[in-house]
Structure formats: C-alpha cells, structure tokens
Design a protein around this motif. Structure first.
Motif, PDB file in Angstrom:
ATOM      1  N   TYR A 274       2.532   6.756  -6.737  1.00  0.00           N
ATOM      2  CA  TYR A 274       1.546   7.643  -7.355  1.00  0.00           C
ATOM      3  C   TYR A 274       1.913   9.100  -7.088  1.00  0.00           C
ATOM      4  O   TYR A 274       1.932   9.925  -7.991  1.00  0.00           O
ATOM      5  CB  TYR A 274       0.150   7.323  -6.809  1.00  0.00           C
ATOM      6  CG  TYR A 274      -0.911   8.199  -7.405  1.00  0.00           C
ATOM      7  CD1 TYR A 274      -1.510   7.856  -8.610  1.00  0.00           C
ATOM      8  CD2 TYR A 274      -1.292   9.395  -6.788  1.00  0.00           C
ATOM      9  CE1 TYR A 274      -2.464   8.673  -9.190  1.00  0.00           C
ATOM     10  CE2 TYR A 274      -2.242  10.212  -7.365  1.00  0.00           C
ATOM     11  CZ  TYR A 274      -2.832   9.852  -8.555  1.00  0.00           C
ATOM     12  OH  TYR A 274      -3.769  10.670  -9.123  1.00  0.00           O
ATOM     13  N   GLN A 275       2.247   9.415  -5.804  1.00  0.00           N
ATOM     14  CA  GLN A 275       2.532  10.815  -5.459  1.00  0.00           C
ATOM     15  C   GLN A 275       3.790  11.320  -6.158  1.00  0.00           C
ATOM     16  O   GLN A 275       3.836  12.436  -6.646  1.00  0.00           O
ATOM     17  CB  GLN A 275       2.673  10.957  -3.945  1.00  0.00           C
ATOM     18  CG  GLN A 275       1.302  10.875  -3.272  1.00  0.00           C
ATOM     19  CD  GLN A 275       1.391  10.698  -1.771  1.00  0.00           C
ATOM     20  OE1 GLN A 275       2.459  10.364  -1.241  1.00  0.00           O
ATOM     21  NE2 GLN A 275       0.278  10.865  -1.088  1.00  0.00           N
TER      22      GLN A 275
ATOM     23  N   ARG B 147       0.833  -1.199   0.000  1.00  0.00           N
ATOM     24  CA  ARG B 147       0.000   0.000   0.000  1.00  0.00           C
ATOM     25  C   ARG B 147       0.873   1.257   0.000  1.00  0.00           C
ATOM     26  O   ARG B 147       0.621   2.185  -0.750  1.00  0.00           O
ATOM     27  CB  ARG B 147      -0.937   0.034   1.220  1.00  0.00           C
ATOM     28  CG  ARG B 147      -2.126  -0.894   1.174  1.00  0.00           C
ATOM     29  CD  ARG B 147      -3.176  -0.550   0.119  1.00  0.00           C
ATOM     30  NE  ARG B 147      -3.544   0.843   0.102  1.00  0.00           N
ATOM     31  CZ  ARG B 147      -3.389   1.650  -0.938  1.00  0.00           C
ATOM     32  NH1 ARG B 147      -2.889   1.199  -2.077  1.00  0.00           N
ATOM     33  NH2 ARG B 147      -3.742   2.909  -0.870  1.00  0.00           N
ATOM     34  N   SER B 148       1.929   1.275   0.853  1.00  0.00           N
ATOM     35  CA  SER B 148       2.771   2.480   0.901  1.00  0.00           C
ATOM     36  C   SER B 148       3.486   2.669  -0.422  1.00  0.00           C
ATOM     37  O   SER B 148       3.604   3.798  -0.922  1.00  0.00           O
ATOM     38  CB  SER B 148       3.855   2.412   1.982  1.00  0.00           C
ATOM     39  OG  SER B 148       3.388   1.790   3.091  1.00  0.00           O
TER      40      SER B 148
ATOM     41  N   SER C 157       2.461   1.755  -3.332  1.00  0.00           N
ATOM     42  CA  SER C 157       1.484   2.187  -4.325  1.00  0.00           C
ATOM     43  C   SER C 157       1.199   3.689  -4.182  1.00  0.00           C
ATOM     44  O   SER C 157       1.200   4.429  -5.157  1.00  0.00           O
ATOM     45  CB  SER C 157       0.194   1.384  -4.117  1.00  0.00           C
ATOM     46  OG  SER C 157      -0.629   1.455  -5.223  1.00  0.00           O
ATOM     47  N   THR C 158       1.012   4.135  -2.925  1.00  0.00           N
ATOM     48  CA  THR C 158       0.711   5.550  -2.682  1.00  0.00           C
ATOM     49  C   THR C 158       1.917   6.429  -3.014  1.00  0.00           C
ATOM     50  O   THR C 158       1.782   7.453  -3.704  1.00  0.00           O
ATOM     51  CB  THR C 158       0.313   5.761  -1.201  1.00  0.00           C
ATOM     52  OG1 THR C 158      -0.625   4.742  -0.857  1.00  0.00           O
ATOM     53  CG2 THR C 158      -0.301   7.110  -0.956  1.00  0.00           C
TER      54      THR C 158
END
Ligand code: LP5
Ligand code: MN
Length: 262
Positions: free
Chosen positions: A170-171, A163-164, A166-167
C-alpha cells in the motif's frame, strides 16, 4: 433470519491488537457504555488485526480481556459478527465463548423499519484483482484446515508476513501512484450496484476501505445509499488523527457517532 430491531450500532475495522492499547480500551468501554443503549450491535469484520485460529486466543491475556468484554455485552445486547479479510478464521469456539452470532457476507437486516444490506466490503474491491485472487484462495476451507493444523508460531509468522506485505504494498503504491492506489483500495460502483441489485435492498453499509462517508448513488434510475464505516486508531496521534466511530441506526435515522470525543 435476523429479527428486526428498532435501534442498532454498527462498527468495523477496530483492528484490535496488544500494540494498540488505547484503541483496545476504547473498544472495551464501547462494549460497556454506548453498546448498551441499543437493541443490537453489528461488528462488520476486522475486529482483530489478524486471527490465526481460536486456539491462539486461549493463551493470550489480551484476547481473554476482549473475549470477556464481548461475553458481558452479549448477556444483554444481541451482537452479530461478520468475518473481515483479517479475521476470517474466527471460528465456532470464539463465537460460542463470546455469545456472538455469525452473519454471512452480505446479510440483510431491518433496522427501524428500513432494510439494510451489510457487508465487510473487501469483496466489493473488484479493481484489486491481486487481492481478489488471494481472497479466493484463503477462503477455501481445505486450505484453511491445512493452515489451522500448523504450529502456532508458523501461523503467527505467516500472518505477520501477510500484514507487512499488505502495508508495504500500500505504502509503495501510494507514493508512486496515489490516484491509482485510491481506486484500487476502494470499492467499485459496479460491484456495489450488483450487490444492491441482487438483494433488492437500497441501503448498503460496509467497512474495509477506511473511508467513512455517506454516498448517494444511482442505479438505472433507482436511488440508493452507501454508508461506509470508519476504522479505529487512537494509538498513533503522531501519524494518524485519532479515529473511532460507529454508525447508529434508530427511529430518528442514521448517523455517525464520534467515539473519539464521546
Ligand atoms: O488488510 P489491509 O487493509 O491491509 O489490506 C487488504 C488486503 N490485504 C489482506 C491481507 C491481510 O491484511 C492480512 C491477513 C492476515 C490473515 C491471517 C491468517 C492467514 C490465513 C491463511 C489461511 C489459508 O487481506 C490487500 C488489499 C487491501 O485490503 C485493499 O482492498 O489490497 O491485499 C493484499 O495485500 C494481498 C495482495 O494483493 C496479494 C498477496 C499475495 C500473497 C501470496 C501469499 C500466499 C500465502 C498463502 C498463506 C497460506
Ligand atoms: Mn478489511
């Protein structure tokens, strides 16, 4: 084979997690209120922020509450669930306890006399080749079985890292190249056209991209439409405008239902 329904609500990307209690409460309220007004509810994936095995949910009061809300709903309203890219490990135990019916991705359904094609949508993001490679691995049953045999704290820790990653990815990309990231995280028209063409069903409903709009598309002179579901987030008003909606399909047509104002 899914029977036809004359009214339905479709939702996706609720991303339920204990750290988003307002969103979770809105989902519970949805199960008790809006969802009771239709013949069927379709949850098109990413109901949870992540899922690391049905056994993990047994011990969590948060998951028990959600399970209870769904089990109550399915007593009176037929409820279908499709795997998303974050909760594809939801298994037979959770489905049995909640009474939801698993749908393959994609699935066809007739709602108010019109045929719709339903998908989570991640498989349509074909410009994101790193993700598609990742997806092809994590959807392998043998790899999933190995993962599910790991101790719970390892599984949670892998999920948190994914999850981290992926985030953060993206950022990072959004800062450096906003147009490119927009293209990468969206579906491609080619992939949608392929899916629609193969199914010969000209109304596509999907989630995943968090870009809720109705699109009119064209495929070799054939007109088709694409409805995108919204994600839900009522817990971060400082950075994200509160959002939560459902798509309602009935004899008067298709429309978005704003669940923030309702
Ligand atoms: O979810 P979102 O919208 O942030 O982004 C998705 C893609 N990301 C993901 C990862 C999920 O967010 C987290 C999944 C948690 C699942 C828990 C169980 C894990 C079980 C494993 C079972 C074998 O899907 C993101 C897309 C984006 O959509 C837009 O479409 O870009 O893709 C990625 O971030 C993936 C990277 O591009 C590639 C990552 C490679 C990491 C390799 C590690 C392999 C570890 C294998 C684990 C066993
Ligand atoms: Mn998704």
């Amino acid at each position: 084979m899914i029977p036809p329904y004359s009214s339905a609500l479709l939702i996706s990307d609720i991303h339920l997690t204990p750290s988003m209690p307002i969103t979770a409460q809105r989902f519970i309220d949805f199960c008790e209120k809006e969802a009771r007004s239709v013949e069927a509810v379709f949850i098109l994936g990413d109901l949870f922020e992540f899922w690391v095995g049905d056994d993990a949910s047994m011990r969590s009061p948060f998951h028990l509450e959600i399970k209870h809300a769904l089990a109550n709903l399915t007593l009176s309203v037929k409820t279908y669930y499709m795997h998303g890219n974050r909760d594809f490990l939801i298994g037979p135990d959770f489905l049995k306890k909640t009474g939801m019916t698993l749908l393959p991705d994609p699935s066809k359904v007739i709602l108010a006399d019109t045929e719709y094609l339903l998908s989570h949508g991640d498989i349509l993001c074909t410009a994101d080749s790193a993700y598609q490679l990742f997806r092809s691995w994590v959807r392998k049953p043998w790899l999933q079985n190995c993962f599910l045999k790991m101790p719970l704290h390892w599984r949670r820790s892998i999920a948190h890292s994914l999850r981290s990653n992926s985030t953060a990815q993206y950022q990072r990309a959004a800062r450096a190249e906003p147009e490119v990231i927009q293209m990468k995280v969206d579906v491609t028209l080619d992939a949608c056209a392929n899916m629609v063409d193969q199914a010969k069903t000209y109304q596509l409903i999907h989630g995943h991209t968090h870009l809720p709009t109705r699109h009119h598309e064209n495929l070799s002179q054939v007109e088709w439409q694409r409805w995108v579901l919204s994600d839900w987030d009522l817990d971060h008003p400082e950075s994200v405008l509160p959002k939560a909606s459902a798509l309602r399909v009935d004899t008067s047509g298709v429309r978005y239902l704003d669940l923030v104002k309702a």
